[in-house]
Design a protein around this motif. Sequence first.
Motif, PDB file in Angstrom:
ATOM      1  N   MET A  16      -2.300   0.617  -4.351  1.00 19.08           N
ATOM      2  CA  MET A  16      -1.190  -0.285  -4.354  1.00 19.08           C
ATOM      3  C   MET A  16       0.056  -0.011  -5.333  1.00 19.08           C
ATOM      4  O   MET A  16      -0.166   0.467  -6.397  1.00 19.08           O
ATOM      5  CB  MET A  16      -1.736  -1.745  -4.756  1.00 19.08           C
ATOM      6  CG  MET A  16      -0.615  -3.106  -4.742  1.00 19.08           C
ATOM      7  SD  MET A  16      -1.119  -4.345  -5.406  1.00 19.08           S
ATOM      8  CE  MET A  16      -2.500  -4.951  -4.202  1.00 19.08           C
ATOM      9  N   GLY A  55      -4.163   4.207   0.060  1.00 18.47           N
ATOM     10  CA  GLY A  55      -5.015   2.952  -0.231  1.00 18.47           C
ATOM     11  C   GLY A  55      -4.761   2.346  -1.364  1.00 18.47           C
ATOM     12  O   GLY A  55      -4.974   1.013  -1.755  1.00 18.47           O
ATOM     13  N   ALA A  87       0.913  -1.086  -0.017  1.00 20.09           N
ATOM     14  CA  ALA A  87       0.085  -0.081  -0.132  1.00 20.09           C
ATOM     15  C   ALA A  87       0.861   1.245  -0.043  1.00 20.09           C
ATOM     16  O   ALA A  87       1.949   1.369   0.629  1.00 20.09           O
ATOM     17  CB  ALA A  87      -0.937   0.078   1.345  1.00 20.09           C
TER      18      ALA A  87
END
Length: 201
Positions: free
Chosen positions: A103, A101, A77
Motif C-alpha cells: 500500500m 500488493g 495498492a
Amino acid sequence: MRRARSVGGGGLLHQLAWVRLIVARHPWIYWLSVMVVAGMVGLGVVRAMADIDAARRSWGEKQTVWIASAAIEPGQAISATGRSVPRAVVPIGAVDSAPDGSMARQHIGLGEIIVTSDLSAGGSVGLIPVGWVGFAVTAPVAHFSVGDHLNVYSGDQFVGAGVVIGVGESDLMVAVEADAAPALSTGVLSGTLTLALTRGP
C-alpha cells in the motif's frame, strides 16, 4: 581607392584561375584534398563516439529498480514495473524487490522510482507520518478520501494540519502532529471539530 579594389579583385580571380589550372593538370591534388577532409570528419566522429562511450562508462553499473506504472494515491495498492537504470541515478532507499500488493504511504507520481518510505506498513497505522497520531473523527465520509490533506479546526480555533488515513462507514481516521493531539482530542469530545480540505504541502 577604386583602382586598388579592382586590382585586388583581379588578383583574387587570377589566383582562383591558377588553382583551377593546377587541379585540372593534376587531378590527384583534388582527390587528396577530398580524402584529407573525409579523414578529418571521420576522426571527429570516432572521437565523439569515444567520448559517448566514456560518458556511459562513467555512469557505473546498472541496478534494477521499480517504477510506478501509474499515479498512486496514499492508501492505494502499488503497481510497478522493474527497470534497469544506472546506479548513479538510484535514490537512497530504493526497493530491491517487487512491491506488488503493498500500500502506498504517500502520493507517488507516474514513473517515479519506488522507495521504502513510499510503502505503508499496512492498514491505517502504516499511513501515519512519523511523529503524528491518529484519531477517529465523525464526519460526512463521502466528501473525503485516504490521503486528503486537511486543516483541522475546533470551534474558531485552528488545531493543526491533518491527513486522512482511513475512511469508515461514518467516521474518518485523521492523523495530526503529536503537538496538536490535545486540542484535537478536546474537539472530538466536545463535537466542535471542522475539517477543511486543502491542497496539501
